[in-house]
Design an enzyme around this catalytic site. Structure first.
Site, short mmCIF file in Angstrom:
data_model
loop_
_atom_site.label_atom_id
_atom_site.label_comp_id
_atom_site.label_asym_id
_atom_site.label_seq_id
_atom_site.Cartn_x
_atom_site.Cartn_y
_atom_site.Cartn_z
N HIS A 98 7.76 1.36 -10.56
CA HIS A 98 6.57 0.94 -9.81
C HIS A 98 5.34 1.29 -10.59
CE1 HIS A 98 7.91 4.93 -8.52
NE2 HIS A 98 6.63 5.24 -8.38
N ASN A 130 5.07 6.29 -13.75
CA ASN A 130 5.69 7.58 -14.01
C ASN A 130 7.16 7.38 -14.39
OD1 ASN A 130 3.36 9.09 -13.34
ND2 ASN A 130 3.84 8.86 -11.15
N GLU A 159 9.27 10.04 -8.46
CA GLU A 159 10.02 10.46 -7.26
C GLU A 159 10.86 9.34 -6.67
OE1 GLU A 159 7.11 12.18 -4.67
OE2 GLU A 159 7.10 14.08 -5.79
N ARG A 199 0.83 -1.21 0.00
CA ARG A 199 0.00 0.00 0.00
C ARG A 199 0.87 1.25 0.00
NH1 ARG A 199 -5.12 -1.58 0.18
NH2 ARG A 199 -5.44 -3.68 1.06
P1 AMP Z 1 6.24 8.24 -8.04
O1 AMP Z 1 5.94 9.72 -7.91
O2 AMP Z 1 5.55 7.62 -9.22
O3 AMP Z 1 7.71 7.96 -8.00
O4 AMP Z 1 5.56 7.57 -6.78
C1 AMP Z 1 6.25 7.24 -5.61
C2 AMP Z 1 5.22 6.77 -4.62
O5 AMP Z 1 5.88 6.06 -3.59
C3 AMP Z 1 4.42 7.91 -3.96
O6 AMP Z 1 3.04 7.71 -4.22
C4 AMP Z 1 4.77 7.75 -2.48
O7 AMP Z 1 3.69 8.04 -1.64
C5 AMP Z 1 5.18 6.29 -2.40
N1 AMP Z 1 6.07 5.92 -1.31
C6 AMP Z 1 7.25 6.51 -0.98
N2 AMP Z 1 7.81 5.88 0.07
C7 AMP Z 1 6.98 4.87 0.41
C8 AMP Z 1 6.99 3.86 1.40
N3 AMP Z 1 8.00 3.77 2.28
N4 AMP Z 1 5.96 2.98 1.46
C9 AMP Z 1 4.95 3.07 0.58
N5 AMP Z 1 4.87 4.00 -0.39
C10 AMP Z 1 5.87 4.88 -0.48
#
Ligand code: AMP
Length: 122
Positions: free
Chosen positions: A107, A94, A102, A36
């Site tokens: 993912h 992304n 980010e 999640r």
């Molecule tokens: P992106 O902007 O596509 O790289 O999405 C990165 C996602 O990772 C974001 O939706 C964050 O909320 C999520 N995220 C970052 N760290 C964690 C974590 N430790 N556990 C779960 N989700 C995470």
């Protein structure tokens, strides 16, 4: 943002996959792990990641096709378990800065559980 970097290091997602840090894991097999999102942007927001460290979709090769294909079939399985198969959902990957990436470990976002609106918000 790390988009300008030419070398990449493992991210927190590798630690989640290896269960070195806690996460709400909903599925894991030999190729992918799903957990999640820590900051959900919809009622259902799950990340599905290849177990192998691949920084961005630009780095994916033919040998990654099994794992990347598995992201889709696992997304459909989880959507069914979450009860959103019929109402619908969105799958998002992304890439780099303009894509809003980010975390530099590929993912797939599985988001749903409510109407999601326009596909691209600017
Ligand atoms: P992106 O902007 O596509 O790289 O999405 C990165 C996602 O990772 C974001 O939706 C964050 O909320 C999520 N995220 C970052 N760290 C964690 C974590 N430790 N556990 C779960 N989700 C995470």
């Amino acid at each position: 943002m790390q988009a300008h970097l030419t070398s990449y290091e493992e991210t927190i997602f590798s630690k989640i996959i290896r269960k070195e840090i806690p996460a709400a894991i909903v599925y894991q097999d030999d190729l992918v792990t799903a957990f999640r999102d820590i900051a959900p942007q919809a009622k259902t927001h799950i990340l599905i990641v290849p177990n192998k460290f691949i920084p961005t979709i630009n780095h994916a090769t033919q040998e990654d096709e099994a794992a990347l294909g598995r992201l889709f079939t696992v997304a459909a399985k989880i959507a069914k378990e979450e009860g959103i198969s019929e109402s619908g959902y969105r799958l998002i990957v992304n890439c780099n800065e303009d894509g809003g990436q980010e975390v530099f470990h590929i993912h797939m976002h599985l988001v749903g559980g409510e109407p999601l609106g326009r596909m691209i918000a600017k």
